[in-house]
Enzyme design. Structure first.
Site, PDB file in Angstrom:
ATOM      1  N   GLU A   1      35.447  22.439  82.371  1.00 59.97           N
ATOM      2  CA  GLU A   1      36.004  24.022  82.407  1.00 59.97           C
ATOM      3  C   GLU A   1      37.213  23.730  81.384  1.00 59.97           C
ATOM      4  O   GLU A   1      37.752  24.928  81.152  1.00 59.97           O
ATOM      5  CB  GLU A   1      36.298  24.424  83.655  1.00 59.97           C
ATOM      6  CG  GLU A   1      37.499  23.760  84.301  1.00 59.97           C
ATOM      7  CD  GLU A   1      37.364  22.180  84.886  1.00 59.97           C
ATOM      8  OE1 GLU A   1      36.145  21.538  84.817  1.00 59.97           O
ATOM      9  OE2 GLU A   1      38.036  21.651  85.707  1.00 59.97           O
TER      10      GLU A   1
ATOM     11  N   CYS B   1      35.158  16.514  89.536  1.00 59.25           N
ATOM     12  CA  CYS B   1      36.288  15.574  89.703  1.00 59.25           C
ATOM     13  C   CYS B   1      36.590  15.565  91.226  1.00 59.25           C
ATOM     14  O   CYS B   1      35.751  15.047  92.110  1.00 59.25           O
ATOM     15  CB  CYS B   1      37.341  16.092  88.958  1.00 59.25           C
ATOM     16  SG  CYS B   1      38.657  14.807  88.693  1.00 59.25           S
TER      17      CYS B   1
ATOM     18  N   HIS C   1      35.813  17.186  83.510  1.00 57.02           N
ATOM     19  CA  HIS C   1      36.069  18.597  83.683  1.00 57.02           C
ATOM     20  C   HIS C   1      35.473  19.275  82.580  1.00 57.02           C
ATOM     21  O   HIS C   1      36.250  19.717  81.493  1.00 57.02           O
ATOM     22  CB  HIS C   1      37.659  18.866  83.551  1.00 57.02           C
ATOM     23  CG  HIS C   1      38.493  18.178  84.580  1.00 57.02           C
ATOM     24  ND1 HIS C   1      38.767  18.952  85.681  1.00 57.02           N
ATOM     25  CD2 HIS C   1      38.622  16.914  84.970  1.00 57.02           C
ATOM     26  CE1 HIS C   1      39.377  18.298  86.549  1.00 57.02           C
ATOM     27  NE2 HIS C   1      39.541  16.985  86.165  1.00 57.02           N
TER      28      HIS C   1
HETATM   29  N1  GLN Z   1      42.230  11.758  91.558  1.00 58.49           N
HETATM   30  C1  GLN Z   1      41.937  13.016  92.068  1.00 58.49           C
HETATM   31  C2  GLN Z   1      41.591  12.923  93.489  1.00 58.49           C
HETATM   32  O1  GLN Z   1      41.279  11.775  93.934  1.00 58.49           O
HETATM   33  C3  GLN Z   1      40.962  13.976  91.298  1.00 58.49           C
HETATM   34  C4  GLN Z   1      41.489  14.189  90.008  1.00 58.49           C
HETATM   35  C5  GLN Z   1      40.996  15.384  89.418  1.00 58.49           C
HETATM   36  O2  GLN Z   1      40.539  16.429  90.127  1.00 58.49           O
HETATM   37  N2  GLN Z   1      41.210  15.666  87.989  1.00 58.49           N
HETATM   38  O3  GLN Z   1      41.232  13.867  94.261  1.00 58.49           O
END
Ligand code: GLN
Length: 195
Positions: free
Chosen positions: A172, A79, A170
């Site tokens: 995890e 992410c 994710h």
């Molecule tokens: N929207 C977040 C970002 O731009 C990422 C979201 C996340 O890691 N769950 O960093």
């Protein structure tokens, strides 16, 4: 084998739990001195990429981490971690702070509400896995030698380029440890090619 987990912000503890479950040794990187400890691979967790990027810069961790990735150290970004690794980021940044991977990413790509959802999808080489998205980015394009590993709803959500692995979701946060296992296998591969 020792895995370092970047623990400046975000969902780092869950990665530690997964590594523990798989019997891998790990420690957390919280400050500059931590990067001097020996480790074979690095996990960049989810969180807020702009905050994490700022902290990486302030703590002078950006350059040593980038150099190690460029030298072939296996890295897994989930992410926000994926955003940090991206060669191109839309809309705000022109490049992720580390910018080491040939992917183009769209941040908060689904809109604030729609970006958090659960689904299941095929992951190349693993099979069907759970995918939890939280204000997720998606990969809008891959280039260079990057290979797509998973797509869902017509969007690219996982990719690999040599020593770099990224997921927009994710792993995890689920019970399924197979993506982390895949990463540990990548580390073994890297070590075997060095010997
Ligand atoms: N929207 C977040 C970002 O731009 C990422 C979201 C996340 O890691 N769950 O960093």
């Amino acid at each position: 084998m020792t895995v370092a987990v970047l623990a400046l912000q975000g969902a780092f503890a869950e990665h530690g739990n997964m590594l523990e479950r798989l019997g891998a040794e790990y420690f957390e990187i919280r400050k500059y001195e931590d990067i001097k400890r020996p480790f074979d691979a690095l996990i960049l967790p989810g969180g807020e990429s702009t905050v994490m990027g700022k902290l990486l810069r302030e703590l002078k961790l950006l350059k040593p981490i980038r150099e190690r990735i460029e030298a072939g150290m296996p890295v897994f970004g989930t992410c926000a971690g994926l955003i940090l690794l991206s060669g191109r980021v839309e809309p705000e940044m022109t490049r992720g702070c580390l910018g080491t991977m040939d992917i183009r990413v769209k941040r908060n790509a689904y809109g604030r509400q729609l970006g958090s959802f659960y689904t299941e999808g095929e992951f190349r080489g693993i099979g069907r896995i759970p995918m939890t998205f939280i204000r997720a980015p998606y990969i809008s394009d891959v280039y260079g030698s990057t290979r797509i590993l998973a797509e869902t709803g017509g969007r690219i959500v996982a990719a690999r380029q040599g020593n770099q692995l990224v997921t927009a979701f994710h792993p995890e946060l689920s019970d399924d440890a197979r993506v982390h296992k895949y990463f540990l296998d990548m580390i073994k591969e890297e070590r075997d090619t060095k010997i």
